[in-house]
Every structure is written in C-alpha cells, then in structure tokens.
Write a protein that holds these residues in place. Structure first.
Motif, PDB file in Angstrom:
ATOM      1  N   LYS A  20       0.944  -5.600  -5.480  1.00 44.71           N
ATOM      2  CA  LYS A  20       0.961  -4.251  -6.506  1.00 44.71           C
ATOM      3  C   LYS A  20       0.621  -4.533  -8.115  1.00 44.71           C
ATOM      4  O   LYS A  20      -0.732  -3.893  -8.492  1.00 44.71           O
ATOM      5  CB  LYS A  20       2.300  -3.765  -6.482  1.00 44.71           C
ATOM      6  N   ALA A  52       0.743  -0.999  -0.027  1.00 40.75           N
ATOM      7  CA  ALA A  52       0.151   0.278   0.058  1.00 40.75           C
ATOM      8  C   ALA A  52       0.836   1.289   0.006  1.00 40.75           C
ATOM      9  O   ALA A  52       0.510   2.211  -0.704  1.00 40.75           O
ATOM     10  CB  ALA A  52      -0.815  -0.082   1.274  1.00 40.75           C
ATOM     11  N   ALA A  53       1.904   1.281   0.947  1.00 42.98           N
ATOM     12  CA  ALA A  53       2.797   2.504   0.972  1.00 42.98           C
ATOM     13  C   ALA A  53       3.501   2.583  -0.458  1.00 42.98           C
ATOM     14  O   ALA A  53       3.588   4.063  -1.019  1.00 42.98           O
ATOM     15  CB  ALA A  53       3.799   2.376   1.906  1.00 42.98           C
ATOM     16  N   LEU A  64      -2.069   6.339  -8.229  1.00 43.48           N
ATOM     17  CA  LEU A  64      -3.648   6.361  -7.926  1.00 43.48           C
ATOM     18  C   LEU A  64      -4.027   7.606  -8.585  1.00 43.48           C
ATOM     19  O   LEU A  64      -5.333   7.975  -8.586  1.00 43.48           O
ATOM     20  CB  LEU A  64      -3.678   6.340  -6.542  1.00 43.48           C
ATOM     21  N   GLU A  65      -3.221   8.727  -8.842  1.00 46.86           N
ATOM     22  CA  GLU A  65      -3.815  10.185  -9.274  1.00 46.86           C
ATOM     23  C   GLU A  65      -4.479   9.978 -10.439  1.00 46.86           C
ATOM     24  O   GLU A  65      -5.089  10.735 -11.050  1.00 46.86           O
ATOM     25  CB  GLU A  65      -2.500  10.858  -9.197  1.00 46.86           C
ATOM     26  N   LEU A 106       2.493   1.689  -3.398  1.00 49.79           N
ATOM     27  CA  LEU A 106       1.277   2.297  -4.565  1.00 49.79           C
ATOM     28  C   LEU A 106       1.190   3.721  -4.066  1.00 49.79           C
ATOM     29  O   LEU A 106       0.996   4.474  -5.231  1.00 49.79           O
ATOM     30  CB  LEU A 106      -0.030   1.367  -4.371  1.00 49.79           C
ATOM     31  N   ASN A 107       0.835   4.068  -3.077  1.00 47.00           N
ATOM     32  CA  ASN A 107       0.409   5.580  -2.964  1.00 47.00           C
ATOM     33  C   ASN A 107       1.647   6.462  -3.015  1.00 47.00           C
ATOM     34  O   ASN A 107       1.341   7.254  -3.384  1.00 47.00           O
ATOM     35  CB  ASN A 107       0.201   5.438  -1.188  1.00 47.00           C
ATOM     36  N   ALA A 108       2.885   5.907  -2.916  1.00 51.10           N
ATOM     37  CA  ALA A 108       3.931   6.965  -3.157  1.00 51.10           C
ATOM     38  C   ALA A 108       4.350   6.981  -4.619  1.00 51.10           C
ATOM     39  O   ALA A 108       4.937   7.788  -4.989  1.00 51.10           O
ATOM     40  CB  ALA A 108       5.397   6.359  -2.615  1.00 51.10           C
ATOM     41  N   GLY A 161      -5.738  12.283   6.276  1.00 47.79           N
ATOM     42  CA  GLY A 161      -5.317  11.056   5.998  1.00 47.79           C
ATOM     43  C   GLY A 161      -5.456   9.757   7.057  1.00 47.79           C
ATOM     44  O   GLY A 161      -4.749   8.922   6.980  1.00 47.79           O
ATOM     45  N   LYS A 213     -11.538   3.883   7.550  1.00 47.91           N
ATOM     46  CA  LYS A 213     -11.671   3.436   6.288  1.00 47.91           C
ATOM     47  C   LYS A 213     -12.222   2.321   6.372  1.00 47.91           C
ATOM     48  O   LYS A 213     -11.912   1.634   7.015  1.00 47.91           O
ATOM     49  CB  LYS A 213     -10.311   3.717   5.472  1.00 47.91           C
ATOM     50  N   ASP A 259      -6.182   4.570   8.342  1.00 47.74           N
ATOM     51  CA  ASP A 259      -5.333   3.292   7.840  1.00 47.74           C
ATOM     52  C   ASP A 259      -4.965   2.445   9.164  1.00 47.74           C
ATOM     53  O   ASP A 259      -4.751   1.273   8.994  1.00 47.74           O
ATOM     54  CB  ASP A 259      -4.067   3.681   7.058  1.00 47.74           C
ATOM     55  N   GLY A 304      -8.811   5.293  -2.969  1.00 56.43           N
ATOM     56  CA  GLY A 304      -7.530   4.840  -2.392  1.00 56.43           C
ATOM     57  C   GLY A 304      -7.416   3.451  -2.261  1.00 56.43           C
ATOM     58  O   GLY A 304      -8.186   2.544  -2.224  1.00 56.43           O
TER      59      GLY A 304
END
Length: 512
Positions: free
Chosen positions: A248, A144-145, A153-154, A147-149, A497, A436, A500, A161
């Motif tokens: 991922k 998850a970290a 996702l943008e 992917l978010n970094a 945020g 979430k 999580d 998310g």
C-alpha cells in the motif's frame, strides 16, 4: 432475407440453418417433408439426403459425417452427425494473392492514448500488483481491496485503478515449458503498455524469481520503463501484515507519478486487438464472427494487429489459415502447434471434439469442426503474417495467430501478455467475461442475447439478420467502438468491475 428464411452459407452445403427455429409440422425448405420435432433457433436441417457415413457440409467444408441415414428436411445435430477426420493435405499459400488483395485501403485513424517512454502506446493506465507465486496472492488481494476501499484512488483521475494479478502456481512446476510460459505471461503483464507501474510481490524462496525474468527479457532486448518497476518479498519484509502495508505504501508513492500520464493523439496502427469468442451458438459463424472478421481486415488496412487464438477451436479449419500464410515458416509453426495439440489431448485421454460445450450444442453447434469453421471467421480475409507461442510478444502487424487453449480466461491471458490492448469477445449464449489491464468489448450474436444481457453486451450483431445490416457496416461499427474504448470510453465489463479474477496463466504440465 427475412429472419425466418433458412440460411445457406455456401451452395455446396448439405444443410441449412434455421435462424428462428421451427415447429413440428413446418416445412422450412418446402421439400414436402414436415418436421417431426420442434427445432431451436440456430440449428440445422438437411437440404439433401445423406447416407450413413456421408460427409455433412457447412461453409462449404466438412463438419462431420452422418451416423445414420438422414432424410431431406430432417434435423441434423448430435444424434445423427459425428466428428470425423478432416483433410490435412494443406495447400499452403494457395490463397495468399487473394488475401493480399483483401487488405482494404483505408484512411489513417487515431485514438487518444498514453505514449510510454519506451515507445509503446497504452489505452489504459493501471498500477499492476503481480504475484510471482501463489503464496503472495492473499497479500496482493488484501492490499488492492484496502486501497480500493480507502477512496484514495478517486484523487487520481488519470489512474484507471490497481489490479491484482494473482495465480495458482510459481512453484511445483514439472518442466521448463510451464516455467517459460509463466515467465512470459508475468513479464508481459508487468511491462504491458496499459500499465503505468508494476510491483512484483513474492514469498522469497519460490522458483519464479524477478531477477531471473529481468535478466532473460532484457537480454532479449525487450524495453521496459524500469523507473516504474518494483518488487517485494514477504520473507524479507517481515510477514503478511507488514507486506500488505508495504504494498500500500509503495502504491501511494507511485500514484502521483503514474497520474502524470495524459492522453494524446496516437495512430490506430499502434493497436493490437485480441479476437475471442465464448459461449458460441449457431449464429456465431453467421453474424458476430464474420463481422469481427471485417474489423480484422480494417485493422490490417490501418497497419494495426488482430490476434486470433484458441487452437482447439480452429481445429478442422486450420487449412483456411494456412492457405493464406505469408510464408512456409509461418505455416510450419501453425502446423507444429496443431500436431502438439493432437498429441497433448491423446496423452491426456481426451479428444479435440470434446470442445463444444453443452451450451454450444444447445445453441446449434454439433462438432468441433463446425465450431472451428465459425470461430475462424473472426480472422477475416487478409494474409496470416505471423504465428506466436503462448504469451509471446506480438510484433508483426496485420492478422496474426497465437497458440492458446480455448478456455477463455487462459486464452485472453496469453493474448494480453503478448501485448493486446483490448479483447473483442463474441458470444451467442452469453458471457460475463472481463479483463484487466486490457478491457473487453463483448459482442452479441443475436437479438435475444443483446436484450437479455444489456449490462454485459456492448454491440449487437443480431441485426445482421433481423434488420439486414451488412457485415461491412457492422465491422466498421466494431472498429469505431474499438477506437472509442482505446480513447477511454468504458466497456460494459469495466462498468461492472470485471477483470480482477480472469488472469489465469496456462499451466500445461503436472503439478509437482
């Protein structure tokens, strides 16, 4: 009423609340008995003399007994008021007709939500990574970290998310109750209407197996979108790093499909709203909680659902719910839950009166009986239509109850697993809670908190006292925000945020 006027909630109350506090030498009730000490806002003073052993009344109900003689005008708190037994000769259903009449007639409302293939309606659109066991927590967090970094996702504007749902168990559970609770929670999150796709990740040899969950819950007729339901096992994939990459890759495959979801008009009757409080103070039962109770009544009028929980924090006030139970069966289930908690704390050498925290007491709350009476105000006035076990799927509309601990993240985890689309969380001392895939709306009980934590608080109920805003008007304001958030407006906790790390399934028994 001015902000400084002592508050008397019921004519039979033997105490009054000081909304602005008072200084030594003041005589707030004009009794000719100046205060000997300064008193903080939200605390209580005696309206009448109490002999040692006399009942102390607030909300017209017993909140404890005097442990010493108390003179009129004196401060009433932990030094002279103690927990006591409460009346458990329940008058089941005696207020049911009144409760039915309290369901308001309101015009239908709607929000912009996601209509799922199985008939459910969502307010968010997440991809969930669910751990079957603690052994897979790290690979989920790492995937998850990364992917978010990555910024990927943008590119998907209709995906809210990737949320990693990890926990501390999945093996070593002592009995079937723990096992069943965790199964219900994991399945409830994996199939939640706010989730567009789910990937279960396990080690491979753990007790908690996805195949078993599918067999159990599909046999019970629970519908889910199996096209967006996947699983991986670290032992089968080939270790930690390979599993992170596999997670991922699967998310990247799912993103285009999940992103196809679009918001469209949905009836407000589809909403299930969790009622929650934490960091309570002496204002909670006066402002935010009864205002949220007005919202709960409006939800019942819309055909939606309001879910009250936290069994240790209704203890001493359960009779108020039982008086409006829709049936004997509903009442019996709640009574059984109360009895279980009495036994549970006894065998663990505890007391239900241990519940008020130091912060609660600093804010003016003295016993669990007092705290519970204020907490129960969140439920409003309509019939109690159903009672559920922890994490059980909520199906009945109107005001319902779910058995949970009072600890906020464990409680909210059960409510969300049961299908709650969002959590409305009242607080007097302050809270940094978020959740979430169901967002949290935080409601301040007083002006000071709203001004002190503006990045965390969504609504202020302090103006009920400071500006004379009615409970009805504030309840309608909360409902308006619920519908806006259901349509995609972010809450303060979402902007920060949060959410999580607040997934904490209830673990009841021993760790083996």
């Amino acid at each position: 009423m001015t902000k400084a006027t002592p508050i008397i909630l019921n004519p039979s109350d033997t105490i009054a609340i000081l909304p602005s506090g008072a200084r030594a030498g003041d005589d707030p009730l004009q009794l000719g008995a100046p205060l000997a000490v300064n008193i903080m806002p939200g605390h209580k003073i005696a309206r009448v003399a109490h002999k040692s052993g006399d009942a102390i009344l607030k909300f017209g109900e017993k909140i404890g007994v005097a442990t010493e003689d108390i003179t009129p005008g004196a401060h009433v708190h932990s030094h002279n008021c103690a927990f006591s037994d409460h009346d458990q000769s329940y008058q089941i259903g005696c207020d049911l007709d009144t409760a039915r009449a309290a369901v308001p007639k309101v015009s239908p409302r709607s929000f912009m939500g996601y209509k799922r293939r199985n008939g459910q309606v969502g307010t968010r659109n997440f991809i969930a990574l669910c751990a079957t066991v603690n052994c897979s927590a790290t690979v989920i967090r790492q995937a998850a970290a990364e992917l978010n970094a990555s910024g990927i996702l943008e590119q998907y504007a209709h995906v809210d998310g990737v949320v990693g749902l990890t926990h501390s168990t999945g093996c070593g559970m002592s009995g079937m109750r723990d096992f069943g609770l965790l199964e219900r929670v994991l399945w409830g999150y994996a199939t939640h209407p706010n989730v567009g796709a789910t990937i279960f990740v396990g080690l491979g040899c753990e007790m908690m197996q996805v195949a078993r969950m599918k067999e159990i819950f599909q046999a019970e007729g629970q519908k889910t979108n199996l096209d967006h339901f996947h699983s991986l096992a670290i032992q089968e994939v080939g270790g930690t790093r390979k599993t992170i990459e596999a997670i991922k890759a699967k998310v990247l495959d799912l993103l285009p499909e999940v992103n196809k979801a679009r918001r469209e008009p949905c009836p407000a009757s589809a909403l299930k709203i969790a009622l929650q409080c934490g960091g309570s103070d002496g204002f909670s039962g006066i402002t935010a909680n009864p205002a949220l109770g007005k919202t709960a009544d409006l939800l019942a009028g819309l055909g939606a659902t309001a879910i009250l929980s936290e069994t240790p924090e209704i203890y001493g006030a359960e009779q108020l719910l039982l008086r409006r139970a829709a049936s004997q069966e509903v009442a019996d289930k709640l009574i059984a839950q109360i009895k279980w908690w009495e036994h549970y704390v006894e065998i663990n050498n505890g007391s239900l009166d241990n519940n008020p925290s130091p912060g609660n007491k600093a804010g003016g709350l003295t016993t669990i009986l007092e705290k519970s009476l204020g907490a129960t105000a969140k439920s409003g006035s309509t019939p109690l239509t159903a009672v559920y076990d922890y994490g059980e799927q909520v199906t009945e509309p109107g005001f319902v109850y779910m058995d949970t601990p009072g600890y906020d993240p464990v409680c909210a985890t059960g409510q969300i697993a049961g299908g709650a689309h969002m959590v409305v969380f009242t607080t007097g001392r302050g809270s940094a809670f978020g959740s979430k895939p169901a967002p949290t709306i935080k409601v301040a009980t007083n002006d000071r908190l709203f001004e002190a934590m503006p990045d965390d608080m969504d609504i202020n109920c302090g103006d009920i006292l400071s500006a004379g805003i009615s409970l009805d008007a504030k309840g309608a304001e909360i409902l308006d925000l619920i519908l806006a958030v259901a349509s995609g407006e972010p809450t303060k906790s979402e902007l920060l945020g949060l959410g999580d790390h607040e997934f904490i399934p209830w673990q009841v028994g021993a760790v083996m």
